[in-house]
Design a protein around this motif. Structure first.
Motif, PDB file in Angstrom:
ATOM      1  N   ALA A  38      52.891  27.717   3.568  1.00 26.72           N
ATOM      2  CA  ALA A  38      52.046  28.860   3.878  1.00 26.72           C
ATOM      3  C   ALA A  38      51.647  30.026   2.673  1.00 26.72           C
ATOM      4  O   ALA A  38      50.506  30.550   2.673  1.00 26.72           O
ATOM      5  CB  ALA A  38      52.243  29.650   5.235  1.00 26.72           C
ATOM      6  N   THR A 213      66.137  25.089   3.044  1.00 26.11           N
ATOM      7  CA  THR A 213      65.899  26.569   3.098  1.00 26.11           C
ATOM      8  C   THR A 213      66.880  27.065   1.875  1.00 26.11           C
ATOM      9  O   THR A 213      66.957  28.225   1.541  1.00 26.11           O
ATOM     10  CB  THR A 213      66.127  27.175   4.355  1.00 26.11           C
ATOM     11  OG1 THR A 213      67.105  26.187   4.792  1.00 26.11           O
ATOM     12  CG2 THR A 213      64.992  26.990   5.257  1.00 26.11           C
ATOM     13  N   LYS A 244      65.459  30.677  -6.970  1.00 24.39           N
ATOM     14  CA  LYS A 244      66.356  31.778  -6.380  1.00 24.39           C
ATOM     15  C   LYS A 244      67.848  31.304  -6.306  1.00 24.39           C
ATOM     16  O   LYS A 244      68.671  32.125  -6.547  1.00 24.39           O
ATOM     17  CB  LYS A 244      65.665  32.114  -5.013  1.00 24.39           C
ATOM     18  CG  LYS A 244      66.364  33.132  -3.990  1.00 24.39           C
ATOM     19  CD  LYS A 244      65.805  33.518  -2.853  1.00 24.39           C
ATOM     20  CE  LYS A 244      66.741  34.355  -1.811  1.00 24.39           C
ATOM     21  NZ  LYS A 244      66.543  34.195  -0.432  1.00 24.39           N
TER      22      LYS A 244
ATOM     23  N   ARG B 115      52.393  33.993   9.554  1.00 24.39           N
ATOM     24  CA  ARG B 115      53.200  32.529   9.459  1.00 24.39           C
ATOM     25  C   ARG B 115      53.811  32.386   8.212  1.00 24.39           C
ATOM     26  O   ARG B 115      54.623  31.274   8.079  1.00 24.39           O
ATOM     27  CB  ARG B 115      52.182  31.527   9.698  1.00 24.39           C
ATOM     28  CG  ARG B 115      51.527  31.339  11.212  1.00 24.39           C
ATOM     29  CD  ARG B 115      50.791  30.137  11.662  1.00 24.39           C
ATOM     30  NE  ARG B 115      50.463  30.175  12.820  1.00 24.39           N
ATOM     31  CZ  ARG B 115      51.076  29.755  13.881  1.00 24.39           C
ATOM     32  NH1 ARG B 115      52.086  29.164  13.560  1.00 24.39           N
ATOM     33  NH2 ARG B 115      50.767  29.936  15.139  1.00 24.39           N
ATOM     34  N   SER B 116      53.641  32.927   7.191  1.00 19.85           N
ATOM     35  CA  SER B 116      54.045  32.959   5.895  1.00 19.85           C
ATOM     36  C   SER B 116      55.718  33.649   5.917  1.00 19.85           C
ATOM     37  O   SER B 116      55.744  34.749   6.553  1.00 19.85           O
ATOM     38  CB  SER B 116      53.357  33.172   4.818  1.00 19.85           C
ATOM     39  OG  SER B 116      52.553  34.439   4.991  1.00 19.85           O
ATOM     40  N   PRO B 117      56.386  33.354   4.954  1.00 18.04           N
ATOM     41  CA  PRO B 117      57.589  33.783   4.980  1.00 18.04           C
ATOM     42  C   PRO B 117      57.486  35.520   4.827  1.00 18.04           C
ATOM     43  O   PRO B 117      56.887  35.778   3.972  1.00 18.04           O
ATOM     44  CB  PRO B 117      58.499  33.227   3.839  1.00 18.04           C
ATOM     45  CG  PRO B 117      57.595  32.250   3.356  1.00 18.04           C
ATOM     46  CD  PRO B 117      56.329  32.492   4.110  1.00 18.04           C
ATOM     47  N   ARG B 121      65.233  40.973   2.112  1.00 17.81           N
ATOM     48  CA  ARG B 121      66.005  40.737   0.808  1.00 17.81           C
ATOM     49  C   ARG B 121      67.345  41.056   1.240  1.00 17.81           C
ATOM     50  O   ARG B 121      67.812  41.985   2.324  1.00 17.81           O
ATOM     51  CB  ARG B 121      65.657  41.887  -0.036  1.00 17.81           C
ATOM     52  CG  ARG B 121      63.922  41.519  -0.567  1.00 17.81           C
ATOM     53  CD  ARG B 121      64.024  41.408  -2.190  1.00 17.81           C
ATOM     54  NE  ARG B 121      62.723  41.116  -2.564  1.00 17.81           N
ATOM     55  CZ  ARG B 121      61.965  41.928  -3.151  1.00 17.81           C
ATOM     56  NH1 ARG B 121      62.662  42.918  -3.856  1.00 17.81           N
ATOM     57  NH2 ARG B 121      60.798  41.440  -3.457  1.00 17.81           N
ATOM     58  N   PRO B 210      68.305  36.981   4.919  1.00 16.15           N
ATOM     59  CA  PRO B 210      67.837  37.143   3.810  1.00 16.15           C
ATOM     60  C   PRO B 210      68.276  35.971   2.803  1.00 16.15           C
ATOM     61  O   PRO B 210      67.806  35.875   1.665  1.00 16.15           O
ATOM     62  CB  PRO B 210      68.920  38.352   3.376  1.00 16.15           C
ATOM     63  CG  PRO B 210      69.244  38.931   4.666  1.00 16.15           C
ATOM     64  CD  PRO B 210      69.269  37.980   5.745  1.00 16.15           C
ATOM     65  N   ALA B 211      69.436  35.211   3.235  1.00 19.19           N
ATOM     66  CA  ALA B 211      69.789  34.170   2.264  1.00 19.19           C
ATOM     67  C   ALA B 211      69.060  32.926   2.604  1.00 19.19           C
ATOM     68  O   ALA B 211      68.830  32.087   1.311  1.00 19.19           O
ATOM     69  CB  ALA B 211      71.308  33.873   2.792  1.00 19.19           C
ATOM     70  N   LEU B 212      68.492  32.568   3.791  1.00 15.49           N
ATOM     71  CA  LEU B 212      67.664  31.611   3.899  1.00 15.49           C
ATOM     72  C   LEU B 212      66.143  32.111   3.891  1.00 15.49           C
ATOM     73  O   LEU B 212      65.781  33.008   3.044  1.00 15.49           O
ATOM     74  CB  LEU B 212      67.935  30.908   5.152  1.00 15.49           C
ATOM     75  CG  LEU B 212      69.342  30.357   5.323  1.00 15.49           C
ATOM     76  CD1 LEU B 212      69.756  29.485   6.698  1.00 15.49           C
ATOM     77  CD2 LEU B 212      69.667  29.556   4.067  1.00 15.49           C
ATOM     78  N   VAL B 213      65.353  31.562   4.549  1.00 17.81           N
ATOM     79  CA  VAL B 213      63.934  31.949   4.585  1.00 17.81           C
ATOM     80  C   VAL B 213      63.615  32.578   6.103  1.00 17.81           C
ATOM     81  O   VAL B 213      63.978  31.785   6.966  1.00 17.81           O
ATOM     82  CB  VAL B 213      62.897  30.902   4.291  1.00 17.81           C
ATOM     83  CG1 VAL B 213      61.320  31.364   4.178  1.00 17.81           C
ATOM     84  CG2 VAL B 213      63.264  29.994   3.092  1.00 17.81           C
ATOM     85  N   GLN B 215      60.827  32.884   8.331  1.00 14.09           N
ATOM     86  CA  GLN B 215      59.355  32.791   8.674  1.00 14.09           C
ATOM     87  C   GLN B 215      59.297  32.160  10.131  1.00 14.09           C
ATOM     88  O   GLN B 215      60.277  31.673  10.773  1.00 14.09           O
ATOM     89  CB  GLN B 215      58.814  31.935   7.513  1.00 14.09           C
ATOM     90  CG  GLN B 215      59.422  30.175   7.806  1.00 14.09           C
ATOM     91  CD  GLN B 215      58.778  29.470   6.448  1.00 14.09           C
ATOM     92  OE1 GLN B 215      58.037  30.036   5.635  1.00 14.09           O
ATOM     93  NE2 GLN B 215      59.011  28.122   6.532  1.00 14.09           N
ATOM     94  N   ASP B 217      58.589  29.195  11.465  1.00 13.09           N
ATOM     95  CA  ASP B 217      59.109  27.900  11.896  1.00 13.09           C
ATOM     96  C   ASP B 217      60.579  27.786  11.584  1.00 13.09           C
ATOM     97  O   ASP B 217      60.824  26.578  11.719  1.00 13.09           O
ATOM     98  CB  ASP B 217      58.120  27.005  11.152  1.00 13.09           C
ATOM     99  CG  ASP B 217      58.372  26.970   9.577  1.00 13.09           C
ATOM    100  OD1 ASP B 217      59.140  27.818   9.318  1.00 13.09           O
ATOM    101  OD2 ASP B 217      58.054  25.826   9.446  1.00 13.09           O
TER     102      ASP B 217
END
Lengths: 410, 315
Positions: A38, A213, A244, B115-117, B121, B210-213, B215, B217
């Motif tokens: 996205a 992820t 990252k 819908r985007s991340p 932080r 913060p460590a993963l994403v 968003q 989904d």
């Protein structure tokens, strides 16, 4: 009765009249607007909307305004076909897509079939970023045009640069597990093997597309392999999260990438502190030094609040206008014919050519590195204070690769 | 090689503990109410988004406290006004309710945050390498995640096994009517347990965000793995969920680290086979199939030991 007929006729004229005046050129934008892709999909949408506005402000194409229809395909080929049909049903005769070669292959096939079945209602497919070479080789279609350099052109340019860097001894390949990622890995192996047989490939990884992820396990593996350079075609969140994780682990290698400049990439590179050690290969970039491109970048950033990731989208939309005006028609068949062998001054300077044989656009290619800016480089990325710096330029003539395309023309 | 093993173990432990934070709530809820909460991963997502939003307003630390409370409150509301009413229609109705809820939450989150991340932080206080091992930095934030998970595990175990509250909860699990006759409000116990379970998922969301994403989904991406964990560990067993989380965390991380394929074990296929489906399968590495390894484990455990590692009943 008589009065009724007159009223109906009047109503029809009014309806018909307004419909005619409002008739826009609809372009279906089919890309991920949700999920892992996205971030880049939304960036692309903003870019195309800006470009449409720019053309519309100057009177549109042949007096008609462009309208971009945003359609979310979730980076899924099957979903893309549903969205393409939706675009066609909404009156679009042009569709554009870029993220995911698996999607591109499905769309190219869909458009080709659609055009055979519906003569007189053809649809053209403008591809701005799906770079699997097969799309302009064995799977080529008259109805597909590609503005991005295909993966093998990019790898040819990238390996020509890497060839002259003696410090490269151990290379690690990490790519997304689908057609594009596989072609990057195969090309890298073949071309590095031919140009620098002394380079050792110490790792060759494929990971699921846009599903990871946390890349820490992969970074640990790269670290353990003792690689000094990583080559990756990753895009979207897959490049941002990879960088990252590398930043978190303090992995110090040189990165040779296709798309490190996408959303989140620059921020992660700044975090690693790898000053001018991440390279990207593109058809243009913010600090290219070509004045018209830099002026464009400035107004684009001011209005859209992001940097221009897709100079090729600018070329695509401007060439679409040029071709339609040359053909003096918006009929996709005539526009397609006008695009063939069309020469065009690209955004970042230099002449590009849409090759008739396979509908691949050839243009100058740049390798740039990300780091501290020099005095004549005004643009940074994502507020990091760092930006892209020119490392090497490959002229159009040197990017030409042969094609096996045997195109069926209407 | 040792380097890879140490780092992979750390990464695996971390992922495993995160899975445990999530599955602990899910498994407690399941053992109490007999209902598989399909919306559990959605509470995790809500935790992450609340954490993100509150961090912007009041900072990370207050958010770490407040976001799980909010998620817990939503969980209690779901139990009180949703599940309790559907309970009389049987487990299927409850299951469908949580199933629908998961989709509803995903859409609501997408509507509110896109819908985007989102840019969630790591707090500046924890944004430094904790230690360097074999010249690889290990981020302090990951150590913090690990510490929080272990702390919660210990507290949870203590409360369930050593306190009066835990005693009543455990009794309500197996003999709800008896507990009711003894004068405890079983309905309220269920509501509180559901709230605590959701809050645990909320904590996992706040610290993993913060460590993963972060968003819209992320729930759908993690949901299936959770079911693997609780089925593998044994439905309703907390120690089982703990072991299963660690096993799956480690297995998945180590699978990525391995390069072996059938071809490397038995040698390449006869070239006369040419490129075919068979050579594709032959050359696939373990790293490539890493994402499906947990599901393979699920299938195997269901065949070999249907009640799971430490489960007590066959459901």
């Amino acid at each position: 009765m008589h009065r009724l007929v007159i009223a109906a006729a009047a109503a029809l004229t009014v309806l018909g009249g307004t419909a005619f005046a409002q008739e826009t050129i609809k372009i279906g934008y089919i890309d991920p607007l949700s999920g892992g892709g996205a971030s880049v999909g939304e960036g692309g949408l903003k870019t195309f909307q800006y470009l449409a506005d720019e053309i519309n402000a100057k009177g549109g194409i042949l007096g008609r305004k462009i309208e971009i229809l945003p359609l979310d395909n979730k980076t899924n080929p099957q979903e893309s076909l549903v969205q393409a049909q939706k675009a066609i049903d909404a009156g679009a005769r042009y569709i554009t897509q870029g993220n995911g070669s698996s999607v591109a292959a499905a769309l190219s096939d869909f458009v080709t079939k659609n055009n055979t079945r519906n003569p007189g209602k053809e649809v053209l497919y403008f591809n701005y970023a799906a770079v699997d070479p097969s799309l302009t080789n064995e799977k080529c279609s008259f109805w597909h045009f590609r503005w991005d350099a295909s993966s093998d052109i990019k790898m040819e340019a990238l390996t020509s640069y890497m060839k002259d860097v003696p410090a490269i001894k151990k290379v690690y390949l990490i790519n997304q597990d689908y057609s594009f990622g596989q072609s990057v890995r195969a090309d890298a192996r073949k071309m590095l093997g031919a140009k620098r047989p002394d380079i050792q490939i110490v790792g060759d990884e494929l990971h699921p597309l846009l599903k990871i992820t946390d890349f820490s396990p992969y970074i640990a593996k790269i670290k353990a392999s003792g690689a000094d350079s990583v080559v990756t075609g990753n895009w979207g969140q897959d490049i941002a999260l990879l960088l990252k994780a590398a930043a978190d682990a303090g992995l110090k290698v040189n990165w040779y990438t296709y798309y490190a400049g996408g959303a989140g990439g620059p921020t992660a590179i700044k975090q690693t502190g790898l000053d001018h050690q991440v390279f990207q290969i593109t058809e243009g970039f913010a600090n290219s030094g070509h004045q018209p491109a830099m002026d464009f970048e400035k107004t684009f950033r001011a209005k859209v609040n992001m940097s221009l990731w897709y100079p090729r989208a600018v070329n695509e939309m401007r060439m679409f206008k040029a071709a339609a005006e040359k053909a003096n028609s918006l009929d996709p068949v005539k526009v397609a014919a006008a695009l063939e062998d069309l020469k065009f001054e690209v955004l970042d300077g230099g002449e590009g050519l849409m090759r008739k044989d396979d509908h691949q656009f050839f243009q100058p290619i740049y390798i740039s590195s990300f780091g501290k800016l020099a005095a004549n480089e005004p643009f940074d990325e994502e507020g990091t204070g760092w930006g892209w710096h020119l490392v090497s330029k490959v002229d159009t003539s040197k990017t030409t690769v042969p094609t096996t395309c045997k195109m069926t023309r209407p | 090689m040792l380097e890879l093993i140490v780092i992979s173990t750390l990464n695996g432990l971390l992922f495993g503990m995160l899975l445990f934070l999530l599955s602990s709530g899910l498994t407690v809820i399941f053992s109490m109410m007999g209902v598989l909460n399909f919306a559990h991963a959605s509470f995790y997502m809500l935790g992450a988004f609340f954490g993100f939003q509150l961090t912007k307003w009041i900072g990370f630390w207050p958010a770490l406290l407040l976001a799980p409370l909010l998620v817990g409150a939503i969980g209690m509301a779901v139990e009180r006004y949703g599940l309790r009413n559907t309970h009389k229609h049987g487990h299927v109705a409850e299951l469908l309710l949580t199933f629908g809820l998961a989709f509803a939450i995903e859409e609501i989150v997408a509507m509110m945050w896109g819908r985007s991340p989102v840019d969630y932080r790591v707090p500046a206080l924890l944004d430094f390498p904790a230690f360097t091992i074999f010249s690889t930095n290990y981020p302090a934030y990951k150590i913090f995640m690990l510490a929080v998970s272990i702390l919660i595990f210990i507290v949870l175990l203590m409360v369930l096994k050593r306190t009066r509250v835990g005693l009543i909860v455990q009794a309500a699990l197996t003999h709800p009517h008896m507990v009711g006759h003894l004068g405890h409000n079983v309905g309220r116990i269920f509501m509180l347990v559901f709230g605590v379970g959701s809050a645990l998922a909320g904590i996992a969301g706040v610290i993993a965000g913060p460590a993963l994403v972060t968003q819209s989904d992320m729930a759908a991406a993690l949901g299936p793995i959770l079911f693997v964990v609780i089925v593998f560990g044994g439905l309703g067993s907390l120690p089982g969920a703990f072991i299963a989380s660690l096993v799956i965390g480690l297995v998945q991380t180590f699978a990525v680290a391995l390069n072996g394929s059938l071809a490397s074990a038995f040698g390449p296929l006869d070239p006369s086979m040419g490129p075919s489906v068979l050579t594709d399968i032959w050359n696939v590495t373990i790293a490539q199939v890493a994402p499906i390894v947990p599901y393979l484990l699920l299938v195997i455990i269901l065949i070999v030991r249907p009640m799971g590692l430490m489960g007590t009943r066959e459901t």
